[in-house]
Design a protein around this motif. Structure first.
Motif, PDB file in Angstrom:
ATOM      1  N   ASP A   1       8.765  -5.028 -64.962  1.00 54.63           N
ATOM      2  CA  ASP A   1       8.597  -4.499 -66.316  1.00 54.63           C
ATOM      3  C   ASP A   1       9.974  -4.142 -66.886  1.00 54.63           C
ATOM      4  O   ASP A   1      10.722  -3.379 -66.277  1.00 54.63           O
ATOM      5  CB  ASP A   1       7.717  -3.248 -66.233  1.00 54.63           C
ATOM      6  CG  ASP A   1       7.419  -2.617 -67.585  1.00 54.63           C
ATOM      7  OD1 ASP A   1       8.126  -2.905 -68.564  1.00 54.63           O
ATOM      8  OD2 ASP A   1       6.476  -1.813 -67.645  1.00 54.63           O
ATOM      9  N   PRO A   2      10.329  -4.690 -68.053  1.00 60.10           N
ATOM     10  CA  PRO A   2      11.657  -4.407 -68.635  1.00 60.10           C
ATOM     11  C   PRO A   2      11.942  -2.916 -68.794  1.00 60.10           C
ATOM     12  O   PRO A   2      13.105  -2.496 -68.714  1.00 60.10           O
ATOM     13  CB  PRO A   2      11.604  -5.105 -69.999  1.00 60.10           C
ATOM     14  CG  PRO A   2      10.596  -6.194 -69.827  1.00 60.10           C
ATOM     15  CD  PRO A   2       9.581  -5.663 -68.869  1.00 60.10           C
ATOM     16  N   GLU A   3      10.910  -2.109 -68.996  1.00 62.52           N
ATOM     17  CA  GLU A   3      11.125  -0.670 -69.168  1.00 62.52           C
ATOM     18  C   GLU A   3      11.588   0.004 -67.878  1.00 62.52           C
ATOM     19  O   GLU A   3      12.157   1.099 -67.919  1.00 62.52           O
ATOM     20  CB  GLU A   3       9.843  -0.006 -69.679  1.00 62.52           C
ATOM     21  CG  GLU A   3       9.477  -0.432 -71.107  1.00 62.52           C
ATOM     22  CD  GLU A   3       8.300   0.351 -71.641  1.00 62.52           C
ATOM     23  OE1 GLU A   3       7.802   1.256 -70.929  1.00 62.52           O
ATOM     24  OE2 GLU A   3       7.861   0.057 -72.778  1.00 62.52           O
ATOM     25  N   LYS A   4      11.320  -0.630 -66.747  1.00 66.34           N
ATOM     26  CA  LYS A   4      11.719  -0.065 -65.457  1.00 66.34           C
ATOM     27  C   LYS A   4      13.041  -0.643 -64.956  1.00 66.34           C
ATOM     28  O   LYS A   4      13.581  -0.178 -63.949  1.00 66.34           O
ATOM     29  CB  LYS A   4      10.631  -0.323 -64.407  1.00 66.34           C
ATOM     30  CG  LYS A   4       9.289   0.289 -64.744  1.00 66.34           C
ATOM     31  CD  LYS A   4       8.252  -0.090 -63.689  1.00 66.34           C
ATOM     32  CE  LYS A   4       6.877   0.460 -64.028  1.00 66.34           C
ATOM     33  NZ  LYS A   4       5.859   0.043 -63.027  1.00 66.34           N
ATOM     34  N   HIS A   5      13.522  -1.660 -65.647  1.00 67.27           N
ATOM     35  CA  HIS A   5      14.712  -2.366 -65.168  1.00 67.27           C
ATOM     36  C   HIS A   5      15.977  -1.621 -65.557  1.00 67.27           C
ATOM     37  O   HIS A   5      16.129  -1.183 -66.692  1.00 67.27           O
ATOM     38  CB  HIS A   5      14.732  -3.785 -65.759  1.00 67.27           C
ATOM     39  CG  HIS A   5      15.818  -4.647 -65.190  1.00 67.27           C
ATOM     40  ND1 HIS A   5      16.960  -4.960 -65.893  1.00 67.27           N
ATOM     41  CD2 HIS A   5      15.942  -5.242 -63.976  1.00 67.27           C
ATOM     42  CE1 HIS A   5      17.729  -5.731 -65.155  1.00 67.27           C
ATOM     43  NE2 HIS A   5      17.148  -5.916 -63.986  1.00 67.27           N
ATOM     44  N   ARG A   6      16.893  -1.465 -64.595  1.00 62.19           N
ATOM     45  CA  ARG A   6      18.166  -0.766 -64.831  1.00 62.19           C
ATOM     46  C   ARG A   6      19.295  -1.662 -64.311  1.00 62.19           C
ATOM     47  O   ARG A   6      19.729  -1.531 -63.153  1.00 62.19           O
ATOM     48  CB  ARG A   6      18.193   0.593 -64.128  1.00 62.19           C
ATOM     49  CG  ARG A   6      17.033   1.501 -64.476  1.00 62.19           C
ATOM     50  CD  ARG A   6      17.181   2.902 -63.910  1.00 62.19           C
ATOM     51  NE  ARG A   6      17.539   2.916 -62.498  1.00 62.19           N
ATOM     52  CZ  ARG A   6      16.683   2.776 -61.503  1.00 62.19           C
ATOM     53  NH1 ARG A   6      15.406   2.560 -61.758  1.00 62.19           N
ATOM     54  NH2 ARG A   6      17.085   2.827 -60.248  1.00 62.19           N
ATOM     55  N   GLU A   7      19.740  -2.577 -65.141  1.00 62.17           N
ATOM     56  CA  GLU A   7      20.743  -3.556 -64.719  1.00 62.17           C
ATOM     57  C   GLU A   7      21.981  -2.863 -64.145  1.00 62.17           C
ATOM     58  O   GLU A   7      22.531  -1.938 -64.752  1.00 62.17           O
ATOM     59  CB  GLU A   7      21.145  -4.440 -65.902  1.00 62.17           C
ATOM     60  CG  GLU A   7      22.090  -5.562 -65.534  1.00 62.17           C
ATOM     61  CD  GLU A   7      22.350  -6.524 -66.690  1.00 62.17           C
ATOM     62  OE1 GLU A   7      23.533  -6.698 -67.061  1.00 62.17           O
ATOM     63  OE2 GLU A   7      21.370  -7.086 -67.220  1.00 62.17           O
ATOM     64  N   GLY A   8      22.386  -3.308 -62.963  1.00 62.16           N
ATOM     65  CA  GLY A   8      23.563  -2.737 -62.313  1.00 62.16           C
ATOM     66  C   GLY A   8      23.266  -1.607 -61.351  1.00 62.16           C
ATOM     67  O   GLY A   8      24.182  -1.080 -60.720  1.00 62.16           O
ATOM     68  N   SER A   9      21.987  -1.233 -61.208  1.00 62.66           N
ATOM     69  CA  SER A   9      21.636  -0.135 -60.303  1.00 62.66           C
ATOM     70  C   SER A   9      21.472  -0.646 -58.875  1.00 62.66           C
ATOM     71  O   SER A   9      20.877  -1.693 -58.634  1.00 62.66           O
ATOM     72  CB  SER A   9      20.325   0.521 -60.764  1.00 62.66           C
ATOM     73  OG  SER A   9      19.960   1.575 -59.887  1.00 62.66           O
ATOM     74  N   VAL A  10      22.014   0.114 -57.925  1.00 61.76           N
ATOM     75  CA  VAL A  10      21.969  -0.231 -56.499  1.00 61.76           C
ATOM     76  C   VAL A  10      21.316   0.919 -55.745  1.00 61.76           C
ATOM     77  O   VAL A  10      21.735   2.073 -55.884  1.00 61.76           O
ATOM     78  CB  VAL A  10      23.387  -0.483 -55.956  1.00 61.76           C
ATOM     79  CG1 VAL A  10      23.404  -0.498 -54.434  1.00 61.76           C
ATOM     80  CG2 VAL A  10      23.945  -1.789 -56.502  1.00 61.76           C
ATOM     81  N   THR A  11      20.288   0.619 -54.956  1.00 64.35           N
ATOM     82  CA  THR A  11      19.599   1.637 -54.161  1.00 64.35           C
ATOM     83  C   THR A  11      19.499   1.162 -52.721  1.00 64.35           C
ATOM     84  O   THR A  11      19.141   0.002 -52.463  1.00 64.35           O
ATOM     85  CB  THR A  11      18.184   1.905 -54.711  1.00 64.35           C
ATOM     86  OG1 THR A  11      18.282   2.462 -56.023  1.00 64.35           O
ATOM     87  CG2 THR A  11      17.418   2.874 -53.820  1.00 64.35           C
ATOM     88  N   HIS A  12      19.818   2.053 -51.792  1.00 61.24           N
ATOM     89  CA  HIS A  12      19.611   1.800 -50.366  1.00 61.24           C
ATOM     90  C   HIS A  12      18.740   2.910 -49.789  1.00 61.24           C
ATOM     91  O   HIS A  12      18.865   4.073 -50.197  1.00 61.24           O
ATOM     92  CB  HIS A  12      20.938   1.754 -49.607  1.00 61.24           C
ATOM     93  CG  HIS A  12      21.795   0.589 -49.965  1.00 61.24           C
ATOM     94  ND1 HIS A  12      22.876   0.690 -50.821  1.00 61.24           N
ATOM     95  CD2 HIS A  12      21.732  -0.711 -49.602  1.00 61.24           C
ATOM     96  CE1 HIS A  12      23.432  -0.508 -50.963  1.00 61.24           C
ATOM     97  NE2 HIS A  12      22.765  -1.367 -50.238  1.00 61.24           N
ATOM     98  N   THR A  13      17.856   2.552 -48.858  1.00 63.80           N
ATOM     99  CA  THR A  13      17.015   3.563 -48.213  1.00 63.80           C
ATOM    100  C   THR A  13      17.065   3.400 -46.699  1.00 63.80           C
ATOM    101  O   THR A  13      17.353   2.328 -46.177  1.00 63.80           O
ATOM    102  CB  THR A  13      15.543   3.467 -48.664  1.00 63.80           C
ATOM    103  OG1 THR A  13      14.896   2.370 -47.986  1.00 63.80           O
ATOM    104  CG2 THR A  13      15.413   3.290 -50.163  1.00 63.80           C
TER     105      THR A  13
END
Length: 549
Positions: free
Chosen positions: A221-233
């Motif tokens: 969903d484009p509303e949830k997209h954050r271009e350039g965001s990096v997440t590690h878990t």
């Protein structure tokens, strides 16, 4: 196949594998001397077809190789904007603050990329310089010279009979000879494995360690997209069962890379890495991101994790190992592409000097020295203890002690010296009787998927009439030994459903190899408890066809 007469082509340097290491070597050789004859042989149907990586790219290798890459249109379009680290529990998550992290963990200045597309672009640069690149050309054998040196490879064998014999439609391929041969096959390549064994290149080194990386591309969903965001878990769902973790990278076009890595030194043979990945996507944080989206691609590959102390000797007469053929991944950073590129540059520079001196077929000692004392060695030495500390003492100890060790290493010393890895990943597997089976939820078809459905999104294909490229040393071992002792782990550790134990009423259990499903991850070659499976290359063009990995 030794009795076959083949045509031979002569080159200055023969490069096996059109990944970041091989292509960097080809480009650098042509930069140093435009008259050098350089060929790159790629087993995938096209350059990039077999490339799978996270990937957040540190551009240091590209900066060194092609400083004006931006002007030349390199597909590095999404700079990292923010870094997020989380420890997951089953129902929630805790954010790990960035401040205590060593500076090397910062992704500022890096780019979220498709390494397949980066390699396609690098191949264009190489061809413009006169490098010959042949995709769909699997290298199935090494060619040795009179003094035991590697002098070339056999490539382009097609149409063998199912039993491996020569048929009337067999194309015997050709020999490609070089003053030097560079093996940049990626993790656990079949020719590299042969060279390491033949010349005893791992003598005195720690065993190589591996992880299994699985990856899906999602349109969200484009509303949830954050271009350039990096997440590690880290943490759930693996917890104490295995080391590993996840990555979620937001690239362009409302797409995210969702990846999961399981360290292959896990003890419990009931562990099902693929299903751990599928379960991970049901974590509330991940499920909320993916809800309403669709998965558009899937793939898997092994990752070299042994690091500094596990790198074998990189040269033997006539041959050099590059990139993941050596194992140059910085495990805490989850990055190896920059070091692969640098290794290609170093190998090219050493070969250029040797050829100018009139040498051929000897050991490129200068390459090994450049790797171990240069930027690659410095990058890997700082983080050399993170993986073994994690393996021996668990995740919490790794976060505390591994983090402390990385900090002290940035100041030039280590409290722990160099910690050893101990067993290889196959030997780490314990008997099934020591562990409880793990009950995995059934995939729901929306967030999680069965293996065979997902494999169809890797676009893998193999000519079914050829010999199986997954070869058993002893055909009896899977049913006679691995099934009773280890509960048949190959049915679970393979992320493509290649292996199965088939029970039919009134008949003995059969071990079936569905090699058509293989995505060339090499996990079976690494994790099989008896080391009974030998991964070899199928005919050229076969395997996955990754569009954007």
């Amino acid at each position: 196949m030794a009795e076959i007469e083949r045509e031979a082509m002569e080159y200055d340097v023969v490069i096996v594998g059109a990944g970041p290491a091989g292509l960097s070597a080809a480009i650098r050789l042509k930069q140093l001397d435009a008259d050098l004859n350089v060929v790159v042989l790629e087993k995938g149907s096209e350059v990039g077809a077999h490339i799978l990586s996270g990937a957040v790219l540190d551009p240091v290798g590209l900066d060194t190789l092609i400083p004006d890459w931006k002007e030349k249109g390199a597909p590095l379009n999404v700079p990292v904007k923010d870094d997020n680290f989380y420890m997951l529990g089953e129902a929630g998550q805790v954010r790990i603050p960035n401040l205590p992290m060593p500076p090397l963990m910062n992704n500022h200045g890096n780019y979220i990329v498709s390494m397949g597309n980066v390699c396609r672009w690098m191949a264009e640069q190489a061809e413009e310089m006169g490098v010959e690149i042949f995709p769909g050309m699997a290298c199935s054998e090494l060619v040795y010279g009179d003094n035991g040196e590697v002098k070339g490879v056999v490539a382009g064998v097609f149409g063998l009979e199912e039993d491996g014999s020569i048929g009337e439609n067999t194309e015997p391929g050709m020999e490609l000879h070089g003053k030097y041969v560079f093996l940049s096959e990626g993790v656990r390549g079949s020719l590299s494995k042969e060279v390491i064994a033949k010349y005893d290149l791992s003598k005195g080194k720690e065993p190589q360690k591996y992880g299994l990386g699985m990856k899906e591309i999602w349109e969200i969903d484009p509303e949830k997209h954050r271009e350039g965001s990096v997440t590690h878990t880290m943490g759930w769902p693996l917890e104490s069962n295995a080391g590993g973790g996840s990555f979620i990278y937001h690239l362009e076009n409302n797409q995210v890379y969702v990846g999961f890595v399981v360290h292959l030194n896990y003890k419990n043979p009931h562990l099902f890495p693929y299903m751990e990945f599928q379960r991970f996507k049901h974590h509330p944080m991940v499920a909320d991101l993916l809800k309403g989206g669709k998965r558009v691609a899937y793939g898997a590959r092994a990752i070299s994790e042994g690091g500094y102390q596990s790198m074998p000797k990189m040269v033997a007469p006539g041959v050099a190992l590059l990139g993941c053929s050596v194992g140059m991944v910085n495990v805490p950073r989850i990055k190896g592409n920059h070091n692969a590129m640098l290794s290609g540059i170093h190998a090219a520079e050493a070969a250029f000097v040797a050829i100018n001196e009139g040498r051929a077929g000897d050991e490129l000692d200068g390459y090994e020295a450049l790797v171990r004392t240069g930027p690659i060695g410095k990058d890997l030495k700082k983080v050399r203890n993170v993986k073994p500390i994690w393996s021996k003492y668990g995740l919490t100890a790794s976060l505390v002690l591994g983090g402390l060790d990385m900090w002290t290493n940035t100041m030039g010393f280590s409290l722990f010296g160099t910690v050893g890895h101990g067993k290889n990943d196959a030997d780490a597997t314990e008997e099934a009787s020591k562990h409880k089976p793990i009950d995995y939820p059934k995939p729901d078809g929306t967030l999680s998927f069965d293996r065979l459905t997902n494999v169809s999104f890797s676009f893998t294909n193999h000519e079914e009439s050829q010999p199986a490229h997954l070869k058993l040393m002893d055909a009896a071992i899977p049913v006679a030994q691995n099934l009773p002792k280890y509960a048949g782990p190959s049915a679970r550790y393979c992320p493509a459903g290649v292996y199965e134990f088939v029970e039919e009423e009134g008949k003995d259990t059969r071990f079936v190899i569905n090699f058509q499903n293989c995505v060339h991850c090499k996990t079976c070659d690494i994790k099989d408890p008896a080391q009974n499976i030998n991964w070899t290359t199928p005919q050229g063009g076969d395997g996955p066809n990754y569009p954007n990995m």
